[in-house]
Design an enzyme around this catalytic site. Structure first.
Site, PDB file in Angstrom:
ATOM      1  CB  SER A 143       1.184   3.264  -0.088  1.00 48.14           C
ATOM      2  OG  SER A 143       2.030   4.221  -0.309  1.00 48.14           O
ATOM      3  CE1 TYR A 156       0.533   4.905   5.191  1.00 54.06           C
ATOM      4  CE2 TYR A 156       2.036   5.027   3.728  1.00 54.06           C
ATOM      5  CZ  TYR A 156       0.964   4.932   3.967  1.00 54.06           C
ATOM      6  OH  TYR A 156       0.234   5.417   2.965  1.00 54.06           O
TER       7      TYR A 156
END
Length: 259
Positions: A143, A156
């Site tokens: 990501s 995350y």
């Protein structure tokens, strides 16, 4: 230039929905036999129905990526059916919103089990078969959060940073075995998860928030799952045979053009 994966066996974790479904469909269209590893059979069967309608080959294997023995069993099942594993796409993952002080131990452990251990388990389950073959391609879904600090994404971001560094070390350790390993780092991609997130957290303001989140990408919109799938397809093909140990942002200019 047509990209083909004829006679290739591909495993896609979280292949039943969102980005995983788009990757599964793209790989099957390119000629691969796609194995969807997912917890939810209903979602996977919907994707498999689309694959079969288009003349592709696909199968479902139910497994929890956070449980190593289930992933090992899934890999053995794939080898038992096709004799090999050419591609692994570690796509399964979950999200969490919160900064350090609002992230509980339970939250942290849950993210770690799926996003970090799940990627490790997937690679651990296939690496022996790929070594035996003398070839293989691994794509790990990272990501943009793996390289920058995003607000309220503590756990995350931690998990995606780990994914990126696992990618680099696996690429280095297994380059001599003919195994390539790369990461894809999307920004915000428009999936059903995004719609659900907006509906849950901003009831009555869905359209406003969708537009606001879309504009955080300099290009002015969210990415589409198919666009991520196209990148994954290229990286797993013979056309990308010189590419390993690299992270590929697909972010509408987010990392370099935001000021």
């Amino acid at each position: 230039m047509e990209i083909r994966l004829d006679h290739k066996t591909a495993i896609i974790t979280g292949g039943g929905s969102g980005i995983g479904a788009a990757i599964s469909l793209a790989f099957a269209k390119a000629g691969a036999h796609v194995f969807l590893i997912d917890l939810e059979e209903s979602k996977a069967e919907q994707t498999l129905a689309q694959i079969r309608e288009s003349g592709g080959a696909g199968s479902f294997v139910q497994a929890d990526v956070s449980r190593q023995q289930e992933m090992i069993a899934a890999a053995k099942s794939v080898v038992g059916q096709t004799g090999r594993i050419d591609i692994l796409v570690n796509n399964a993952g979950i999200a969490h919103v919160g900064k350090l002080s609002t992230t509980t131990e339970t939250d942290f452990d849950r993210i770690y089990q799926v996003n970090v251990k799940g990627v490790y388990n997937g690679m651990y389950a296939v690496i022996g078969q790929m070594e035996q073959q003398g070839s293989g391609v691994i794509i790990n879904m990272a990501s943009i959060a793996s390289t920058i600090g995003l607000p309220d994404r503590f756990a995350y971001s931690m998990s995606k940073g780990a994914v990126l560094n696992m990618t680099y070390t696996v690429a280095r350790d297994y380059i001599g075995a003919g195994i390539r390993c790369n990461a894809i780092a999307p920004a915000r991609i428009h999936t059903p998860f995004v719609d659900g997130f907006i509906a849950k957290n901003y009831p009555g303001r869905e359209q406003e928030m969708f537009e606001q989140l879309s504009k955080t990408q300099p290009i002015g919109r969210m990415g589409r799952p198919e666009e991520v799938a196209n990148l994954a397809l290229y990286l797993c093909s013979e056309q990308a045979s010189f590419i390993t140990g690299t992270n590929f942002p697909i972010d509408g200019g987010f990392l370099k053009l935001n000021t």
